[in-house]
Design an enzyme around this catalytic site. Structure first.
Site, PDB file in Angstrom:
ATOM      1  N   GLY A 436       0.820  -1.196   0.000  1.00  0.00           N
ATOM      2  CA  GLY A 436       0.000   0.000   0.000  1.00  0.00           C
ATOM      3  C   GLY A 436       0.860   1.254   0.000  1.00  0.00           C
ATOM      4  O   GLY A 436       1.938   1.303  -0.608  1.00  0.00           O
ATOM      5  N   SER A 437       0.404   2.254   0.708  1.00  0.00           N
ATOM      6  CA  SER A 437       1.047   3.570   0.641  1.00  0.00           C
ATOM      7  C   SER A 437       2.423   3.644   1.290  1.00  0.00           C
ATOM      8  O   SER A 437       3.121   4.647   1.123  1.00  0.00           O
ATOM      9  CB  SER A 437       0.124   4.621   1.265  1.00  0.00           C
ATOM     10  OG  SER A 437      -1.069   4.716   0.516  1.00  0.00           O
ATOM     11  N   THR A 438       2.825   2.622   2.048  1.00  0.00           N
ATOM     12  CA  THR A 438       4.200   2.645   2.579  1.00  0.00           C
ATOM     13  C   THR A 438       5.207   2.539   1.444  1.00  0.00           C
ATOM     14  O   THR A 438       6.405   2.780   1.654  1.00  0.00           O
ATOM     15  CB  THR A 438       4.436   1.488   3.571  1.00  0.00           C
ATOM     16  OG1 THR A 438       4.162   0.235   2.929  1.00  0.00           O
ATOM     17  CG2 THR A 438       3.573   1.639   4.803  1.00  0.00           C
TER      18      THR A 438
END
Length: 701
Positions: A436-438
């Site tokens: 995801g956004s990591t």
């Protein structure tokens, strides 16, 4: 290794060999090489001695007996002869025998020879003499016990004693025991004291969650006598405090009551027994692993490595990874004893060699805190010092208690572990997950270094849904927050999927793939524990434009191992260099660069500033972890796991990666946590809250 001479520790006799003794140890394969010098025919005493010795490796003791002279055969029966010789030669583990004739006295009909062979206690060698007599047309061997060992008499015994090596401990960085010596209780039966065997066995079996047949089999073992203590099952040791427990449902109190019921049965005894113990229980099970008793297959696979039927072997985790170092080597002594039990001669001796202690970089307190926070979740967490590479914690939840493998699980307990839908036996920190956004800071530094992204360029206001053009059909990239301007720093703060989808398209599939390969995608992580390999596609390349766009914000087919992600994040606070993670403790931390120049120092600094604002700007998705005393930097992430864009029943993975960017801080830390199924419990915010509590304890220690 620590060495002890076996005379300084109580040695346990494991074999006494006499005329009536049986074979207790399994013999190793014996190969014999016979050297002799003679021009005589094959019926000479030298040839007969050679033939006699050749029968030993073949265990052909009957053929050896057939070569004896008549007078000897009258003094010892064939059964006694076979028992005596087989018990000694096989009992001491004779192998690689070499016999060389050194002299023949024709007048006395004696053959002098030198014998040497290996045993469980090392090499034995000696000079000896065999006598032959003429019987009929040939020679016969005058056998006596001293033909086995010089000085051995008929009433003497050969005793093999073993001093068991102590298995090394597994320690954390502060010498706290993660795996070591502990005490459990052995529930056993003295057969002669059972009042009603059938009824008692059924009652004992029920209390121990065993089948009565299992208990009966133990009682029927050949070695068992009426006054023997027959171990049936190892259980947890209970203390006096457990007996006074206020909560009757407490696990220790339940065990205490069970043992009281067992002791009420005539013939049952409970005694202390030394076992391998794991003090952190579930908190470190996936890290330490566990040991189990060796099986027949283990003994075959590890033949010649010092394992015996009562040995244990590491099955997983650090126990398995460092089995050779932890195991040590038992001490053995082969002694000749007279009929009164007095030592006549030490034939061979090997000192015991205790196993090494394995000290890890792990902080047991941090390990436990992370476990407690996420114990009820399907999650994993890794923590490390971002400046040295020392791994401070490796946690997978839910978990299991390694001690259960030591005391023994019931079939019901084992089935419950295996069938639990949360998969407590599954080691999540070794797997790969959709980040995801990591992943957005990774896209950011690749875009900056490649020149595809101008950090000050406004990518435009697209609302909460966007597609490149009509060629994408019904597919749109969605995001959660509107903001302005759409520049890199704001895109990190607001975690904008649309910005990073556009960034990935600007970077291009080829550049993205090459850059990800450079930072470890598609290859094994250089770490003691094998980890699953991170990927950017299920195939060898990113196949479509939509897949490329999704990859920019950590979706598509991107999968990352949490420790690998932590390693990438170390580049942001080390001038663009990725630090190699390691687990074996060093007194002086051995900072080692894994990937030089993963990005430029300027790029690393710019991305890090954006990550600081993720935590410290009130609009940042990680603001809940903000502190007034210590500056933190990080990135949240939520990855959708579903079968299609229209799927509304899919789950979400929640992530939070957070670190201390100040190199001068005395307790630097980088934590990466992932939780499955966060869709209805707050998304990545749920993970941020959990990690915040862990950091509160760690940073204010």
């Amino acid at each position: 290794m620590r060495y002890r001479n076996s005379t300084h520790k109580t040695s346990k006799p494991i074999l006494i060999l006499s005329a009536a003794a049986g074979i207790i140890l399994t013999a190793c394969a014996i190969s014999a090489v016979i050297y002799f010098c003679s021009d005589r025919g094959r019926e000479t005493p030298q040839e007969l001695l050679a033939e006699y010795m050749k029968h030993i490796p073949e265990k052909e003791y009957g053929k050896m007996y057939a070569m004896l002279d008549k007078e000897t055969a009258r003094d010892i029966s064939e059964e006694e002869f076979i028992t005596r010789n087989s018990a000694i030669y096989e009992g001491i583990g004779t192998k690689d025998m070499v016999v060389k004739v050194t002299k023949y006295d024709e007048g006395k009909r004696t053959v002098k020879y030198h014998a040497s062979f290996d045993t469980v206690a090392g090499k034995i060698s000696f000079d000896n003499e065999a006598t032959f007599v003429k019987e009929g047309d040939g020679y016969r061997l005058v056998w006596e016990d001293s033909l086995i060992f010089p000085g051995l008499e008929a009433d003497d015994k050969i005793k093999v004693s073993v001093t068991q090596a102590e298995r090394g401990q597994i320690l954390d960085r502060n010498d706290r025991v993660l795996a070591g010596k502990g005490t459990a209780s052995s529930v056993g039966i003295v057969p002669g004291k059972l009042e009603d065997r059938e009824r008692s066995v059924e009652e004992i079996a029920e209390l121990l969650a065993l089948e009565p047949e299992v208990v009966e089999k133990k009682l029927d073992a050949q070695w068992v006598k009426e006054d023997s203590f027959v171990p049936v099952k190892t259980v947890a040791k209970v203390s006096e405090l457990d007996l006074l427990a206020v909560d009757p449902g407490d696990e220790a109190a339940v065990e205490a009551r069970r043992q009281e019921k067992l002791l009420a049965i005539p013939g049952v005894m409970i005694t202390d027994v030394e076992v391998r113990e794991y003090p952190l229980k579930e908190a470190a099970a996936h890290l330490t692993g566990y040991v189990q008793s060796v099986t027949a297959e283990d003994l075959k696979e590890h033949a010649g490595e010092g394992y015996a039927s009562n040995s244990v072997i590491g099955r997983s985790g650090i126990e398995g990874l460092y089995e050779k170092e932890l195991k040590g080597n038992d001490g053995y002594s082969i002694n000749m004893m007279d009929s009164d039990g007095n030592l006549k001669k030490v034939l061979a001796n090997i000192m015991v060699e205790d196993g090494q202690d394995i000290k890890l970089t792990v902080d047991a307190e941090l390990q436990s805190d992370l476990y407690e926070q996420f114990a009820e979740d399907k999650s994993c967490s890794v923590a490390m010092n971002p400046y040295t590479g020392e791994v401070l914690a490796l946690v997978s939840t839910p978990s299991y208690d390694s001690n259960g493998f030591i005391t023994g699980m019931t079939d019901e307990e084992w089935t419950a572990l295996n069938e639990d839908e949360k998969k407590p036996l599954y080691n999540r920190f070794r797997q790969v997950w959709s980040p995801g956004s990591t992943f957005k800071p990774v896209t950011a530094f690749i875009g900056l270094d490649s020149g595809a992204i101008d950090p000050e360029e406004d990518f435009g206001k697209e609302g909460l849904s966007w597609q490149k053009d009509a060629s994408w059909g019904s597919y749109h990239v969605t995001t959660l927050h509107e903001y302005s301007p759409a520049v890199l720093e704001n895109a990190l703060i607001y975690s904008d999927n649309i910005y990073f989808a556009k960034a990935a398209l600007k970077i291009g599939a080829e550049e993205l793939q090459e850059s990800l390969q450079k930072i470890g995608f598609g290859r094994e992580l250089p770490f003691e524990i094998p980890m699953s390999v991170s990927q950017y596609s299920n195939t060898e390349k990113i196949e479509t434009e939509i897949q490329l766009a999704d990859s920019g914000y950590g979706q598509g087919q991107v999968l990352v191992n949490p420790l690998h992600l932590a390693g990438i994040y170390t580049s942001f606070c080390n001038d663009g260099n990725m630090i190699k993670p390691y687990l074996r403790y060093e007194e002086e931390p051995k900072k080692e660069i894994w990937i030089q120049g993963a990005c430029t120092p300027e790029t690393a600094g710019r991305v890090l500033e954006g990550m600081k604002k993720v935590v410290n700007d009130s609009n940042g998705t990680g603001y809940a972890a903000h502190r007034e005393d210590i500056i933190l930097a990080g990135k949240t992430g939520t990855a959708e796991i579903k079968d299609s864009k229209e799927d509304t029943a899919g789950t979400e993975l929640g992530w939070f990666a957070v670190l201390t960017p100040d190199k001068e801080y005395d307790r630097p830390i980088l934590v990466v946590s992932m939780v499955e199924d966060v869709k209805d419990i707050g998304g990545s915010g749920y993970v941020v809250g959990k990690d915040k509590d862990v950091l509160d304890a760690y940073l204010t220690h």
